[in-house]
Motif scaffolding. Structure first.
Motif: not given
Length: 284
Positions: A98-101, A122-123, A131-133, A137-138
């Motif tokens: 998943l993207c975190v940027e 997050l986990r 999940a990605q959205h 958000r977090r």
């Protein structure tokens, strides 16, 4: 099924964080590489990079353990692994990420794998349908305690959280193979490894991720009684196999406290337990 016996030691209190050492009666698991020293290459998919997939290759001659929430930095954007897996040597494998940027896509072909970790909050969301959205958000929400990021990057916010020094000087004790994290007076998560060496390989990343979850929370010590009660719940949780984890297999169980155990050669390589009702996880 033989249950692990989990022993919790005296906690160290630092602001909102309380960090407890954990031991088990399990014999040491050897033969797995893990942490930043594991020779794992990371690449975008050839020809058509995808936000939700990266190609990883274990260049060593032994299997490598990669953890859920482990950050794969660089490339077209920083990502995080969605699930723990055991990689066999020399086999390129497409893994879900998943993207975190959120604010970057493209411009960099080089990846840096430092085995840093996403925060615990997050986990539990990494394998959800949305999940990605939810992760975006977090990650944006951490800006309130760790400041802005030009690309809304979790890595930037982890870098800033290190400056608070909440976990400076902490180190694993003799024989310790796990850690229990309490935040704002309540146990939040327990992580257990197959060996002290494996814990040491992830120690700094694990605690730095916990700092980001702890920032802005009340400075309340988590009691030893609560920590030991949490460990007893984990120890008594019935686990059932749910699927393969690369060369390993994953078992899960629990309700309010969710337990995931990735095993290799029928031994625990990495166990996580998370209190899904902890205020840090429930925060919007």
């Amino acid at each position: 099924m033989v249950r692990l016996r989990i022993h919790v030691g005296q906690g160290t209190h630092r602001g909102p964080l309380t960090v407890f050492p954990v031991w088990t009666d399990a014999p040491t698991l050897s033969g797995l590489l893990t942490g930043a020293s594991a020779a794992v290459d990371v690449a975008e998919r050839a020809g058509s990079p995808a936000v939700d997939q990266l190609v990883v290759t274990n260049r060593a001659d032994r299997p490598a353990l990669l953890l859920a929430g482990e950050l794969l930095e660089g490339g077209w954007q920083n990502r995080t692994l969605t699930a723990t897996t055991v990689l066999e040597p020399a086999v390129p494998t497409v893994l879900p990420v998943l993207c975190v940027e959120q604010g970057r896509w493209g411009g960099d072909q080089q990846h840096r794998r430092r085995a840093r970790r996403a925060p615990v909050a997050l986990r539990p969301h990494l394998e959800r349908a949305d999940a990605q959205h939810e992760v975006w958000r977090r990650v944006s929400g951490y800006g309130a305690v760790a400041g802005p990021s030009p690309t809304d990057s979790l890595v930037d916010r982890l870098d800033r959280s290190r400056r608070h020094g909440l976990v400076d000087g902490l180190a694993p004790l003799a024989g310790q193979s796990g850690v229990l994290i309490g935040i704002a007076g309540r146990p939040m998560a327990l992580e257990l490894f197959g060996s002290r060496r494996a814990l040491a390989a992830h120690w700094t990343a694990l605690l730095e991720a916990a700092v980001l979850d702890a920032l802005g929370r009340p400075s309340i010590r988590t009691s030893a009684a609560l920590a030991r009660g949490f460990a007893e719940r984990v120890q008594s949780t019935d686990l059932v196999p749910i699927r393969a984890a690369g060369a390993g297999r994953r078992l899960s169980g629990g309700g309010r406290i969710r337990v995931d155990d990735v095993r290799w050669r029928d031994r625990t390589a990495h166990l996580t337990a998370i209190d899904l009702t902890h205020p840090v996880l429930e925060a919007s």
